[in-house]
Scaffold this active site. Structure first.
Site, PDB file in Angstrom:
ATOM      1  N   LYS A  79      23.859   4.032  30.543  1.00 10.81           N
ATOM      2  CA  LYS A  79      24.519   2.744  30.642  1.00 10.81           C
ATOM      3  C   LYS A  79      24.905   2.310  32.086  1.00 10.81           C
ATOM      4  O   LYS A  79      24.952   1.136  32.681  1.00 10.81           O
ATOM      5  CB  LYS A  79      25.627   2.650  29.659  1.00 10.81           C
ATOM      6  N   HIS A 208      36.074  11.370  25.207  1.00 16.07           N
ATOM      7  CA  HIS A 208      35.693  10.754  26.614  1.00 16.07           C
ATOM      8  C   HIS A 208      37.005  10.273  26.956  1.00 16.07           C
ATOM      9  O   HIS A 208      37.887   9.727  26.318  1.00 16.07           O
ATOM     10  CB  HIS A 208      34.798   9.543  26.360  1.00 16.07           C
ATOM     11  N   GLU A 280      29.036  13.866  29.940  1.00 14.26           N
ATOM     12  CA  GLU A 280      28.054  12.552  29.976  1.00 14.26           C
ATOM     13  C   GLU A 280      28.585  11.712  31.279  1.00 14.26           C
ATOM     14  O   GLU A 280      29.221  10.653  31.170  1.00 14.26           O
ATOM     15  CB  GLU A 280      28.616  11.632  28.731  1.00 14.26           C
TER      16      GLU A 280
END
Ligand code: PLP
Length: 448
Positions: A79, A208, A280
């Site tokens: 993304k 996250h 990530e």
């Protein structure tokens, strides 16, 4: 097809723009000179803004990652910048990918050479059709943080390898996600019991800390929480084997973040022979690799005559910049990062009055910089010091434009998304490594 060859005549990826060598600065200048030639020939849109992407910088970030976090396999967050060369380079270097949608998954798989097991569908709230499609594509690893998602996964992809995304402290990040995603720890036992009841395989935990994390000490608490969820997993009859530490890595704080993570992993997961750890990262890989060159297409400044200047100045607030520059990319384009990603950008002069030499002592004045659309929200920099001699036709540059820029740019008002010029950089070994990685990938039949 002239696009099929780069400067050295090597075929890299014929379907993609040419891949050059040389310092990004050289390509910024070349791009500007090319624009001047087109403008002289009265070509439409001659002066359009453009990015220069230095792939060797992406490569260097990967080397930094491997040096600091050798145990953690990065799954690049697509993304952040789904650039085709970036994806091919990272695939050739062996990273995995974090995808948030069907299109991102198809995009990554379409280049070939990426095993679906190297993709995590890291969106805890997915459309049922997306889950079904992931199953069809062989993408099994996916996150969840609520019971409805478990019912959905049980129906659409019963063989999925589920990862519970937990809530952690995201108050030290530019973009907090906790308001939207992440299971509070008190809800986790219930979710795991539900997953067991539905016969789902839960393989681990993800979190996250928020994107653009400016206090990397938060990773310690996040790992501590993950540890307690591993223990909850045991209680529920699972043996977790995956820990996903998410994204949030800032370029300037990366080594610190790596330190906090390593220490916390050693403390809370001392025995980890059967544990796979992934992350990530998004902006860490691409932010510093892209620069943007923009053309000053218009300027509003007080008229030179003292009386008119005085009149205009007195009509404005005295602390407002009196000179306004309008450039050909703005917050509806690449600078959407100002609105969505809370970035502050710093323009500098790339070329002035036809010269790339900008004297350091050139007199400066308080100025503002605006995008090209007809909307007044389209402000790139409210206050910045720029040389008073800047005029329409000059060029302004912006560094660190690789993360959350191109991917969310719109064509509002009919302005095109700025194109990218690619280089493998000027550092001889870095450029050679990038080229070798891409060539190998290409020769294996991937990426075309
Ligand atoms: N993973 C997930 C699930 C995200 O939502 C994001 C960013 O939005 C990332 C990773 C990448 O974060 P960053 O660019 O801060 O590394």
């Amino acid at each position: 097809n002239p696009d099929a060859h780069n400067d050295e005549g090597e075929v890299i990826f014929p379907s993609l723009p040419p891949l050059h060598t040389g310092h990004p600065e050289v390509h910024l200048r070349k791009g500007i000179m090319n624009a001047s030639r087109l403008a002289a020939a009265h070509e439409p849109d001659a002066e359009k803004a453009f990015f220069v992407a230095d792939l060797s910088q992406v490569y260097r970030q990967h080397m930094r990652w491997k040096a600091c976090l050798p145990e953690i396999q990065p799954f690049y967050a697509v993304k952040c910048n789904p650039d085709p060369y970036v994806i091919r380079l990272l695939a050739s270097l062996g990273t995995g990918f974090d995808c948030a949608s069907n299109n991102e998954i198809s995009n990554v798989l379409s280049i070939g050479g990426v095993d679906p097991s190297n993709i995590i569908f890291a969106n805890p709230c997915k459309a049922t059709s997306f889950v079904r499609n992931a199953a069809k594509m062989g993408v099994d690893m996916m996150t969840f943080d609520n019971a409805d998602e478990l019912y959905k996964i049980a129906r659409a992809h019963p063989r999925a390898k589920c990862v519970v995304r937990i809530l952690t402290d995201d108050s030290k990040s530019l973009c907090a996600f906790g308001i939207k995603f992440g299971a509070p720890l008190v809800t986790v036992p219930g979710l795991l019991a539900k997953a067991k009841e539905l016969n789902l395989d839960v393989i681990g935990v993800s979190f996250h800390v928020g994107s653009g994390c400016y206090d990397p000490s938060v990773y310690t608490d996040a790992i501590r929480r993950a540890r307690s969820v591993f223990d909850m997993g045991k209680e529920a009859g699972y043996t977790f084997k995956l820990l996903d530490v998410g994204g949030g890595f800032e370029d300037a704080l990366f080594e610190q973040a790596a330190n906090f993570l390593t220490k916390a992993i050693n403390e809370f997961f001392p025995e980890r022979s059967n544990l796979k750890i992934i992350a990530e990262p998004g902006r860490f890989y691409v932010s510093t690799a892209f620069r943007l060159a923009t053309n000053i297409i218009a300027r509003r400044a007080p008229l030179p005559s003292p009386s008119a200047a005085h009149k205009e100045a007195s009509e404005k607030d005295s602390d407002r910049p009196s000179v306004m520059y309008y450039i050909n990319d703005g917050v509806y384009g690449a600078f959407n990062c100002i609105l969505f990603d809370h970035q502050v950008v710093h323009p500098y002069v790339l070329s002035m009055n036809g010269s790339f030499h900008v004297p350091e002592d050139a007199p400066k004045e308080l100025s503002s910089v605006w995008g090209p659309t007809c909307d007044s929200i389209d402000c790139v920099s409210e206050k910045t010091m720029l040389p008073s001699a800047l005029r329409v036709g000059d060029w302004l540059g912006f560094d660190n434009m690789g993360a959350y820029t191109v991917c969310a740019a719109s064509q509002f008002n009919g302005f095109e998304v700025s194109k990218v010029i690619y280089t493998t950089g000027s550092d001889a070994s870095g450029a050679a490594d990038v080229r070798a990685a891409l060539m190998k990938f290409s020769e294996e039949g991937h990426g075309l």
